[in-house]
Design an enzyme around this catalytic site. Structure first.
Site, PDB file in Angstrom:
ATOM      1  N   GLY A  88       9.402  -0.532  -0.292  1.00 21.02           N
ATOM      2  CA  GLY A  88       8.584  -1.748  -0.317  1.00 21.02           C
ATOM      3  C   GLY A  88       7.607  -1.999   0.814  1.00 21.02           C
ATOM      4  O   GLY A  88       6.799  -2.910   0.707  1.00 21.02           O
TER       5      GLY A  88
ATOM      6  N   GLY B  97       5.056  -0.188   1.960  1.00 18.91           N
ATOM      7  CA  GLY B  97       3.768   0.513   1.901  1.00 18.91           C
ATOM      8  C   GLY B  97       2.573  -0.423   1.751  1.00 18.91           C
ATOM      9  O   GLY B  97       2.666  -1.488   1.136  1.00 18.91           O
TER      10      GLY B  97
ATOM     11  N   CYS C 237       1.722  -0.850  -1.845  1.00 16.71           N
ATOM     12  CA  CYS C 237       2.921  -0.921  -2.674  1.00 16.71           C
ATOM     13  C   CYS C 237       3.143  -2.364  -3.116  1.00 16.71           C
ATOM     14  O   CYS C 237       2.941  -3.286  -2.324  1.00 16.71           O
ATOM     15  CB  CYS C 237       4.078  -0.444  -1.808  1.00 16.71           C
ATOM     16  SG  CYS C 237       5.683  -0.933  -2.353  1.00 16.71           S
TER      17      CYS C 237
HETATM   18  P1  5GP Z   1       1.601   3.073   4.131  1.00 18.72           P
HETATM   19  O1  5GP Z   1       1.601   4.036   5.279  1.00 18.72           O
HETATM   20  O2  5GP Z   1       0.309   3.106   3.375  1.00 18.72           O
HETATM   21  O3  5GP Z   1       2.004   1.695   4.517  1.00 18.72           O
HETATM   22  O4  5GP Z   1       2.747   3.564   3.127  1.00 18.72           O
HETATM   23  C1  5GP Z   1       2.741   4.856   2.552  1.00 18.72           C
HETATM   24  C2  5GP Z   1       3.925   4.974   1.625  1.00 18.72           C
HETATM   25  O5  5GP Z   1       3.852   4.026   0.554  1.00 18.72           O
HETATM   26  C3  5GP Z   1       4.015   6.308   0.888  1.00 18.72           C
HETATM   27  O6  5GP Z   1       4.478   7.357   1.677  1.00 18.72           O
HETATM   28  C4  5GP Z   1       4.964   5.962  -0.261  1.00 18.72           C
HETATM   29  O7  5GP Z   1       6.308   6.020   0.137  1.00 18.72           O
HETATM   30  C5  5GP Z   1       4.614   4.518  -0.546  1.00 18.72           C
HETATM   31  N1  5GP Z   1       3.799   4.398  -1.767  1.00 18.72           N
HETATM   32  C6  5GP Z   1       2.666   5.064  -2.096  1.00 18.72           C
HETATM   33  N2  5GP Z   1       2.181   4.660  -3.283  1.00 18.72           N
HETATM   34  C7  5GP Z   1       3.033   3.717  -3.745  1.00 18.72           C
HETATM   35  C8  5GP Z   1       3.090   2.928  -4.930  1.00 18.72           C
HETATM   36  O8  5GP Z   1       2.214   2.974  -5.800  1.00 18.72           O
HETATM   37  N3  5GP Z   1       4.163   2.093  -5.057  1.00 18.72           N
HETATM   38  C9  5GP Z   1       5.138   2.010  -4.101  1.00 18.72           C
HETATM   39  N4  5GP Z   1       6.164   1.205  -4.313  1.00 18.72           N
HETATM   40  N5  5GP Z   1       5.089   2.713  -2.955  1.00 18.72           N
HETATM   41  C10 5GP Z   1       4.062   3.559  -2.786  1.00 18.72           C
END
Ligand code: 5GP
Length: 344
Positions: free
Chosen positions: A180, A182, A185
């Site tokens: 959660g 991300g 996300c």
């Molecule tokens: P960020 O660094 O952008 O905060 O988070 C990256 C992470 O978000 C990714 O490695 C993956 O675990 C998660 N993530 C990527 N795309 C999605 C998505 O469409 N839904 C969800 N629930 N998580 C995502």
């Protein structure tokens, strides 16, 4: 139903308290780590930051840039490349800078078998599912370990100690932690499920290290200070999506809007990703993701310099000469008292 009353914390809920230090300069700080993985027996030496297996981030161009950079950062390649593109990358650059990513669908498994059959056993594999709590996932991980005894396996995502233990005992070298947090996300909004990322890292690192395993904090870092907090909380690796998006290495069209340049960035469970890769049918992730427009940020080397400069500086503030020492040199101070609005 029961309620856990312990307060769980996110990056924004804490700061790192400065301490007296004998370090003279950021230059004196070593931001690389050396690990020997529990199951594969392979070793790792480099900056333990991994580009997420997302379109625009986990690209072959990003991996090439990391090879050139020479800091030992790595990329979890997104899983939508044709096999021949991945094979030619491995042939040219070796495998140090890449994790070959798969989900739990048979097509991914079959593609991996084809890769192996063609004579290339990937030395690092990332098995990525939105919900690492299913029995099926644990079985899948065990099957992967049996098929690839000498491959370093990173798998997730989970957020609690007991599941970290189960995965490590099932053959995982590095458990990926985060549900959660991300940047693109929407799991917390759509399902109400999640766990504040700093507490997830603290608790999962404790569980993993007790068994000789490692964890990768995945998601929720928006500034270099968040990455430093993740390492300080006990993460062995940190995975970044949004912070590495928007660069030349995204392999995406740059669009102009009102004189400014932008790139599209989207979750791998978003409509955009599903349309692009699956013809619109959501298949491998239960949760949803969103699509955002982010400003073009040029070559990734500039962002890497900011990130590594920030972490080095954190280490000098607390007297940690090596990234390895950051966790034991850290005292977090709480800076928020109220429950945060998770939808902000
Ligand atoms: P960020 O660094 O952008 O905060 O988070 C990256 C992470 O978000 C990714 O490695 C993956 O675990 C998660 N993530 C990527 N795309 C999605 C998505 O469409 N839904 C969800 N629930 N998580 C995502």
């Amino acid at each position: 139903m029961r309620i856990e009353q312990d307060t769980k914390l996110d990056f924004k809920d804490v700061l790192i308290r400065p301490k007296r230090s004998t370090l003279r300069s950021r230059k004196d700080v070593d931001v690389s780590r050396d690990f020997t993985f529990k199951w594969s027996g392979k070793s790792f030496s480099g900056v333990p930051i991994i580009a997420a297996n997302m379109d625009g981030v986990g690209t072959l161009a990003m991996a090439e840039a990391f090879v050139q950079d020479g800091n030992g950062l790595s990329v979890a390649l997104h899983k939508h490349y044709p096999l021949k593109d991945v094979q030619s990358f491995y042939k040219k650059n070796g495998s140090d800078s890449v994790w070959y990513s798969i989900g739990m669908v048979e097509a991914d498994w079959d593609k991996l078998q084809e890769f192996i059959a063609a004579g290339q056993m990937p030395d690092k594999v990332c098995i990525d599912v939105a919900n690492g709590y299913s029995e099926h996932f644990v079985d899948f991980v065990k099957r992967a370990r049996e098929r690839m005894p000498e491959t370093t396996i990173m798998a997730g995502n989970v957020v609690t100690g007991e599941m970290v233990e189960q995965l490590i005992l099932g053959g995982v070298d590095v458990v990926k932690v985060g549900i959660g947090p991300g940047s693109v996300c929407t799991t917390r909004k759509m399902t109400g499920v999640g766990y504040p990322q700093l507490s997830a890292i603290i608790e999962c690192a404790d569980a993993a290290h007790g068994l000789g395993g490692l964890i990768c904090g995945d998601g929720g870092c928006t500034v270099p200070g968040d990455i430093a907090k993740a390492f300080a909380a006990g993460a062995d690796f940190v995975m970044l999506g949004g912070m590495l998006a928007g660069h030349d290495q995204a392999e995406q069209k740059i669009v102009k809007d009102g004189g400014e340049k932008f790139l599209q960035f989207y979750g791998m469970s978003s409509d955009t990703a599903m349309k692009k890769h699956k013809g619109g049918v959501a298949e491998y992730r239960a949760s949803e993701g969103k699509t955002v427009k982010i400003p073009y940020r040029g070559d990734v080397s500039g962002s890497l310099q900011d990130i590594l400069g920030g972490i080095r500086s954190t280490c000098t503030y607390v007297g940690a000469q090596r990234l390895k020492d950051l966790s034991k040199c850290t005292t977090f101070v709480r800076v928020t008292q109220q429950i945060n609005n998770i939808f902000s």
